[in-house]
Design an enzyme around this catalytic site. Structure first.
Site, PDB file in Angstrom:
ATOM      1  CG  LEU A  37      -2.190  -0.812   1.190  1.00  0.00           C
ATOM      2  CD1 LEU A  37      -2.855  -0.826   2.559  1.00  0.00           C
ATOM      3  CD2 LEU A  37      -3.157  -0.278   0.142  1.00  0.00           C
ATOM      4  CG  ASP A  38       1.022   3.824  -3.367  1.00  0.00           C
ATOM      5  OD1 ASP A  38       2.059   3.167  -3.582  1.00  0.00           O
ATOM      6  OD2 ASP A  38       0.166   4.049  -4.240  1.00  0.00           O
ATOM      7  N   PRO A  39       2.259   4.961   0.806  1.00  0.00           N
ATOM      8  CG  PRO A  39       4.398   5.865   1.132  1.00  0.00           C
ATOM      9  CD  PRO A  39       3.528   5.192   0.099  1.00  0.00           C
ATOM     10  CG  PHE A  40      -1.803   8.418  -0.713  1.00  0.00           C
ATOM     11  CD1 PHE A  40      -3.121   8.817  -0.882  1.00  0.00           C
ATOM     12  CD2 PHE A  40      -1.241   7.563  -1.650  1.00  0.00           C
ATOM     13  CE1 PHE A  40      -3.864   8.375  -1.967  1.00  0.00           C
ATOM     14  CE2 PHE A  40      -1.972   7.122  -2.734  1.00  0.00           C
ATOM     15  CZ  PHE A  40      -3.295   7.531  -2.899  1.00  0.00           C
ATOM     16  CB  ALA A  41      -3.045   3.816   0.256  1.00  0.00           C
TER      17      ALA A  41
END
Length: 273
Positions: A37-41
């Site tokens: 998962l991307d950091p912002f997700a």
């Protein structure tokens, strides 16, 4: 300790950083996750400890369900909320038009993965090249949108729930949606709700056998042959057709491959938690 469970990754940290927290929390050394998962997700992150990490490739993780909020009029090279370069005051759209575009984006869609992604380019992660300002191109790929639903539209924010194939990039979906609307867009938030049957249940340890995408087989020979890693004969198996199979015992599991009447161990003697 061998275990598998779903953790709820918060927004604002990398999947690796979050995994480090879980390792310290449970006091384990060997751990891994499936599906970055991307950091912002935020949301569903499948985590395994010990030898269960070896089963990641056999897990049934499709479809993946996301809730994504598209920010109409915002621009970001990474297509998320971390690198906003411009915000334009764009005209509010009627819901009928948004529903029409949503309906167009069902089925198989050709897309180009984001440059800020974990794709490999000559052995280097694409996001590392993008951050350093290097020029490169990624090849078009195919993702499949099984279902979609508009959950809310409060201009300029449009929230959708998407059921997609494994390997899909929701940032690329948002980019295509923006092109059809005629606006620059980015994602302001992204939550992974589930992956196949995996969903967050307060980090409850799961029975991994219920989540494997491989058929079980029965071995009629001496179990000690498996425990000792000895050569196995095809006539001792209930199913003898080519394929990959799970051998499930009370205290351990093995994965074998039948190919050209030969039995090979893919995984052997993985202890159950």
């Amino acid at each position: 300790m061998n275990a598998i469970f779903v953790a709820n990754k918060p927004a604002g940290m990398s999947s690796n950083h979050f995994l480090g927290r879980l390792k310290r929390k449970y006091g384990v050394k060997k751990a891994g996750f499936s599906g970055t998962l991307d950091p912002f997700a935020s949301g569903c992150l499948i985590v395994a400890f010990g030898s269960y990490t070896k089963f990641f490739r056999f897990l049934d993780k499709s479809p993946k369900v996301y809730e994504a909020t598209i920010w109409l009029g915002a621009s970001s090279p990474s297509m998320d909320n971390e690198n906003i370069t411009e915000i334009s005051n764009v005209k509010e759209l009627n819901l009928e038009k948004l529903e029409a575009i949503r309906g167009e984006l069902i089925g198989k869609i050709s897309y180009i993965p984001p440059k800020f992604s974990a794709k490999h380019v000559n052995g280097t992660r694409a996001y590392k090249l993008a951050r350093s300002g290097e020029e490169f191109e990624l090849k078009p790929e195919i993702m499949e949108i099984y279902e979609s639903e508009i959950l809310n539209y409060s201009h300029p924010f449009l929230t959708l729930r998407l059921s997609v194939s494994e390997g899909s990039y929701i940032r690329s979906y948002a980019e295509i949606f923006g092109q059809k609307v005629g606006y620059n867009v980015t994602l302001s938030s992204l939550k992974r709700v589930s992956e196949g049957k995996f969903r967050y249940e307060n980090e409850k340890f799961l029975n991994i056998c219920n989540f494997l995408n491989i058929e079980q087989n029965t071995y009629f020979g001496d179990i000690n042959n498996i425990l000792d890693g000895k050569e196995l004969k095809i006539n001792d198996f209930e199913t003898q057709t080519q394929g990959i199979y799970l051998l499930n015992y009370d205290k351990f599991m093995s994965v074998i491959q039948i190919m050209d009447d030969t039995i090979n161990y893919t995984l052997n003697k993985v202890e159950k938690c």
